[in-house]
Design a protein around this motif. Structure first.
Motif, PDB file in Angstrom:
ATOM      1  N   VAL A  41      25.907  46.358  32.687  1.00 36.04           N
ATOM      2  CA  VAL A  41      27.032  46.828  33.508  1.00 36.04           C
ATOM      3  C   VAL A  41      27.109  46.023  34.804  1.00 36.04           C
ATOM      4  O   VAL A  41      26.263  45.190  35.106  1.00 36.04           O
ATOM      5  CB  VAL A  41      26.873  48.329  33.836  1.00 36.04           C
ATOM      6  N   HIS A  42      28.168  46.338  35.586  1.00 32.68           N
ATOM      7  CA  HIS A  42      28.448  45.634  36.829  1.00 32.68           C
ATOM      8  C   HIS A  42      28.159  46.560  38.004  1.00 32.68           C
ATOM      9  O   HIS A  42      28.781  47.623  38.132  1.00 32.68           O
ATOM     10  CB  HIS A  42      29.907  45.180  36.865  1.00 32.68           C
ATOM     11  N   SER A  43      27.239  46.136  38.872  1.00 30.77           N
ATOM     12  CA  SER A  43      26.820  47.001  39.971  1.00 30.77           C
ATOM     13  C   SER A  43      27.969  47.347  40.899  1.00 30.77           C
ATOM     14  O   SER A  43      28.073  48.472  41.383  1.00 30.77           O
ATOM     15  CB  SER A  43      25.702  46.316  40.774  1.00 30.77           C
ATOM     16  N   ILE A  44      28.865  46.411  41.146  1.00 27.70           N
ATOM     17  CA  ILE A  44      29.957  46.651  42.090  1.00 27.70           C
ATOM     18  C   ILE A  44      30.858  47.787  41.627  1.00 27.70           C
ATOM     19  O   ILE A  44      31.349  48.586  42.426  1.00 27.70           O
ATOM     20  CB  ILE A  44      30.782  45.350  42.323  1.00 27.70           C
ATOM     21  N   ILE A  45      31.057  47.916  40.307  1.00 28.46           N
ATOM     22  CA  ILE A  45      31.920  48.973  39.772  1.00 28.46           C
ATOM     23  C   ILE A  45      31.201  50.321  39.835  1.00 28.46           C
ATOM     24  O   ILE A  45      31.759  51.329  40.292  1.00 28.46           O
ATOM     25  CB  ILE A  45      32.347  48.642  38.331  1.00 28.46           C
ATOM     26  N   LEU A  46      29.944  50.364  39.397  1.00 28.16           N
ATOM     27  CA  LEU A  46      29.217  51.637  39.402  1.00 28.16           C
ATOM     28  C   LEU A  46      28.968  52.133  40.817  1.00 28.16           C
ATOM     29  O   LEU A  46      29.044  53.337  41.080  1.00 28.16           O
ATOM     30  CB  LEU A  46      27.897  51.498  38.642  1.00 28.16           C
ATOM     31  N   SER A  48      30.850  51.632  43.413  1.00 30.39           N
ATOM     32  CA  SER A  48      32.108  52.112  43.995  1.00 30.39           C
ATOM     33  C   SER A  48      32.526  53.465  43.432  1.00 30.39           C
ATOM     34  O   SER A  48      33.290  54.197  44.057  1.00 30.39           O
ATOM     35  CB  SER A  48      33.221  51.084  43.748  1.00 30.39           C
ATOM     36  N   ARG A  49      31.981  53.808  42.272  1.00 28.43           N
ATOM     37  CA  ARG A  49      32.361  55.058  41.609  1.00 28.43           C
ATOM     38  C   ARG A  49      31.369  56.188  41.866  1.00 28.43           C
ATOM     39  O   ARG A  49      31.714  57.358  41.700  1.00 28.43           O
ATOM     40  CB  ARG A  49      32.471  54.828  40.104  1.00 28.43           C
ATOM     41  N   SER A  50      30.129  55.841  42.239  1.00 30.76           N
ATOM     42  CA  SER A  50      29.099  56.877  42.350  1.00 30.76           C
ATOM     43  C   SER A  50      28.100  56.575  43.460  1.00 30.76           C
ATOM     44  O   SER A  50      27.438  55.526  43.428  1.00 30.76           O
ATOM     45  CB  SER A  50      28.357  57.002  41.015  1.00 30.76           C
ATOM     46  N   PRO A  51      27.934  57.489  44.420  1.00 33.05           N
ATOM     47  CA  PRO A  51      26.905  57.322  45.461  1.00 33.05           C
ATOM     48  C   PRO A  51      25.494  57.254  44.872  1.00 33.05           C
ATOM     49  O   PRO A  51      24.619  56.604  45.448  1.00 33.05           O
ATOM     50  CB  PRO A  51      27.076  58.579  46.325  1.00 33.05           C
ATOM     51  N   TYR A  52      25.299  57.919  43.743  1.00 32.18           N
ATOM     52  CA  TYR A  52      24.001  57.911  43.089  1.00 32.18           C
ATOM     53  C   TYR A  52      23.607  56.481  42.716  1.00 32.18           C
ATOM     54  O   TYR A  52      22.486  56.036  43.000  1.00 32.18           O
ATOM     55  CB  TYR A  52      24.030  58.793  41.844  1.00 32.18           C
ATOM     56  N   PHE A  53      24.525  55.772  42.066  1.00 34.02           N
ATOM     57  CA  PHE A  53      24.217  54.408  41.638  1.00 34.02           C
ATOM     58  C   PHE A  53      24.065  53.474  42.831  1.00 34.02           C
ATOM     59  O   PHE A  53      23.235  52.552  42.827  1.00 34.02           O
ATOM     60  CB  PHE A  53      25.293  53.890  40.683  1.00 34.02           C
ATOM     61  N   LYS A  54      24.844  53.681  43.877  1.00 35.02           N
ATOM     62  CA  LYS A  54      24.719  52.836  45.074  1.00 35.02           C
ATOM     63  C   LYS A  54      23.313  52.952  45.658  1.00 35.02           C
ATOM     64  O   LYS A  54      22.663  51.940  45.990  1.00 35.02           O
ATOM     65  CB  LYS A  54      25.752  53.235  46.120  1.00 35.02           C
ATOM     66  N   ILE A  84      29.899  56.242  30.917  1.00 34.97           N
ATOM     67  CA  ILE A  84      30.161  54.847  31.284  1.00 34.97           C
ATOM     68  C   ILE A  84      31.602  54.452  30.973  1.00 34.97           C
ATOM     69  O   ILE A  84      32.232  53.686  31.713  1.00 34.97           O
ATOM     70  CB  ILE A  84      29.146  53.898  30.578  1.00 34.97           C
ATOM     71  N   LYS A  85      32.162  55.023  29.904  1.00 40.40           N
ATOM     72  CA  LYS A  85      33.571  54.759  29.595  1.00 40.40           C
ATOM     73  C   LYS A  85      34.475  55.382  30.651  1.00 40.40           C
ATOM     74  O   LYS A  85      35.499  54.814  31.030  1.00 40.40           O
ATOM     75  CB  LYS A  85      33.918  55.299  28.206  1.00 40.40           C
ATOM     76  N   TYR A  86      34.081  56.565  31.132  1.00 36.54           N
ATOM     77  CA  TYR A  86      34.857  57.200  32.210  1.00 36.54           C
ATOM     78  C   TYR A  86      34.794  56.362  33.483  1.00 36.54           C
ATOM     79  O   TYR A  86      35.811  56.162  34.165  1.00 36.54           O
ATOM     80  CB  TYR A  86      34.322  58.602  32.483  1.00 36.54           C
ATOM     81  N   ILE A  87      33.599  55.868  33.825  1.00 42.33           N
ATOM     82  CA  ILE A  87      33.441  55.099  35.064  1.00 42.33           C
ATOM     83  C   ILE A  87      34.330  53.859  35.060  1.00 42.33           C
ATOM     84  O   ILE A  87      34.979  53.533  36.065  1.00 42.33           O
ATOM     85  CB  ILE A  87      31.957  54.705  35.260  1.00 42.33           C
ATOM     86  N   TYR A  88      34.405  53.177  33.930  1.00 39.54           N
ATOM     87  CA  TYR A  88      35.190  51.947  33.864  1.00 39.54           C
ATOM     88  C   TYR A  88      36.679  52.212  33.641  1.00 39.54           C
ATOM     89  O   TYR A  88      37.523  51.533  34.220  1.00 39.54           O
ATOM     90  CB  TYR A  88      34.657  51.043  32.748  1.00 39.54           C
TER      91      TYR A  88
END
Length: 495
Positions: A41-46, A48-54, A84-88
């Motif tokens: 996956v792409h860190s920039i997308i995850l 931006s969508r989730s504080p957890y992943f940041k 992951i499909k929802y995030i993208y």
């Protein structure tokens, strides 16, 4: 005017995920060789969508391949595929997921701080799967309090407890209920429970927390009361003592008076002796108990049913009276709810236990997976001590009008039908001829079926769901389970 091209954006980002181009994060989901899966996956997308992943990505360093690796062993591959499909893409489809999977998905989404998805999944469960939430009530209720963002489900559960407190107080999980949750229930002004009974439940909960207390109250020492009082110190201030009847004070409060401050117990007694005399103890207002009244002529069945509407009830009533056209507006019959699967249990034996010696009942089923509403009317008594067939010309089965069925289907028992009703508690079996047969646990076991049958005038399901008449064993493709069921006693209204 701003033009919006969200579908194209969603599709492009989905293709980016599938291509794996420029991925800088590797997420290992699940545990074990056969259960794990790796997502590029792409860190920039995850981020931006989730504080957890940041937060997680900031904590992880790049490996020799310039990729960060995040392990999520407690999340299933099935759940993460949806997430992951929802995030993208910003899209999610729940139609083919079981309710238990959707709830697990909700828990995972909350852990990953996907607030938009958490709110959507809660609304979906409350609005479309309320009966399942009630079936798993204790588990759902506890989880809703443990997760700070489950407000929609928590409010749903709180309303149910206020109206039907036995669902939690009589549950097997009551004794393990955390203190803060019990206190939140006791604080409710709309808790539909007599205060004397509320006191009993609180005492019962406190005793369960102290299993070493003597079983016989006559054997209690002062130290035992001190122990129980300490356990209940957070609960006791929320009892509405001045709403408890004199009889309950004598029978239920007096034996445990050592749990109360001396002034409070004195004031409780003063209020019975001299109601107008002022007291120094805090007097909480009485709870707002709803008054039970006889239904009016225009009462809607929707108040009592999670499955059928007022229109459905009018139609069933007209069939009982053998009218050619359905009643409109004023239903001459009262529908009294006797059994509900999500409240009382889904085993057929439950119907016999609760409806023993009761006649003129309608069983309503919401079929799992199809949305069909099937049912049957039995004018005879159910009998939990009898196994065998019963004869009647006045029973009928039906399929009610829904979004997928343009008109309801009525099928009456044929004249001199010696096999109209099967009363079979011994085998956990209940049937209208072989045209509608219910067996075992209606929810967890797929044992219900409909056969082509000469005992009733017509089939109430389409041919694709009807088992052949003389098949010794009903093929699996014709068996079904139910999402919910209800049994009503149908009686003429008192005019």
């Amino acid at each position: 005017m701003i033009a919006q091209f969200y579908d194209r954006l969603s599709n492009d980002l989905t293709q980016l995920l599938e291509s794996g181009v420029n991925c800088d994060i590797s997420i290992e989901v699940g545990e074990g060789v056969s259960l794990a899966n790796i997502y590029k996956v792409h860190s920039i997308i995850l981020q931006s969508r989730s504080p957890y992943f940041k937060k997680k990505f900031d904590e992880i360093t790049f490996n020799e391949n310039h990729v960060k690796v995040l392990k999520l062993p407690n999340i299933s591959v099935k759940e993460f595929n949806v997430i992951i499909k929802y995030i993208y893409s910003g899209k999610i489809s729940l139609e083919k997921l079981e309710n238990s999977v959707i709830f697990d998905l909700l828990i995972t989404s909350n852990e990953l701080e996907l607030d938009e998805l958490v709110e959507h999944l809660q609304s979906h469960l409350v609005n479309s799967n309320a009966s399942w939430l009630k079936l798993k009530f204790a588990q759902i209720y506890l989880k809703s309090y443990q997760a700070k963002n489950f407000k929609i489900i928590r409010d749903f559960c709180d309303e149910i407890i206020a109206k039907h407190p036995n669902i939690i107080f009589e549950s097997e999980n009551f004794h393990s209920l955390p203190e803060d949750i019990l206190i939140s229930i006791l604080k409710r002004d709309d808790l539909q429970l007599e205060e004397g009974k509320t006191w009993e439940y609180v005492i019962e909960w406190g005793k369960a927390k102290n299993p070493n207390l003597p079983t016989n109250l006559n054997e209690w020492k002062s130290a035992n009361f001190v122990t129980l009082k300490e356990t209940l110190k957070g609960c006791l201030p929320h009892i509405r003592y001045f709403s408890i009847s004199g009889e309950d004070v004598a029978e239920k409060i007096y034996p445990y008076q050592q749990l109360l401050e001396h002034q409070l117990f004195s004031d409780i007694n003063i209020k019975f002796i001299a109601p107008a005399k002022p007291i120094s103890s805090i007097m909480l207002p009485p709870r707002k108990i709803l008054k039970t009244t006889l239904p009016t002529r225009n009462t809607s069945i929707a108040l009592f049913s999670d499955i059928i509407t007022d229109e459905h009830a009018l139609e069933i009533s007209s069939w009982i009276d053998k009218k050619e056209t359905p009643y409109i507006g004023n239903n001459p019959y009262e529908f009294k709810l006797l059994v509900r699967g999500s409240r009382d249990g889904f085993d057929v034996k439950t119907i016999y236990d609760i409806c023993d010696k009761i006649s003129n009942t309608a069983i309503i089923l919401k079929v799992e997976g199809t949305g069909e509403i099937l049912g049957g009317f039995n004018p005879l008594e159910w009998n939990k001590n009898y196994n065998g067939w019963k004869n009647t010309d006045d029973s009928f089965i039906f399929s009610l009008k829904t979004a997928i069925l343009k008109n309801s289907i009525l099928s009456r028992a044929l004249y001199s039908n010696n096999f109209a009703i099967y009363n079979g508690p011994r085998n956990s079996y209940l049937a209208f001829g072989f045209a509608l047969c219910l067996r075992g646990n209606l929810k967890t076991q797929k044992f219900c079926y409909c056969k082509f049958c000469t005992g009733y005038s017509k089939s109430i399901r389409s041919n694709e769901f009807i088992s052949p008449p003389h098949h010794p064993k009903v093929p699996d493709e014709f068996l079904f389970s139910v999402e919910e069921y209800e049994v009503f006693k149908i009686s003429p209204k008192i005019r």
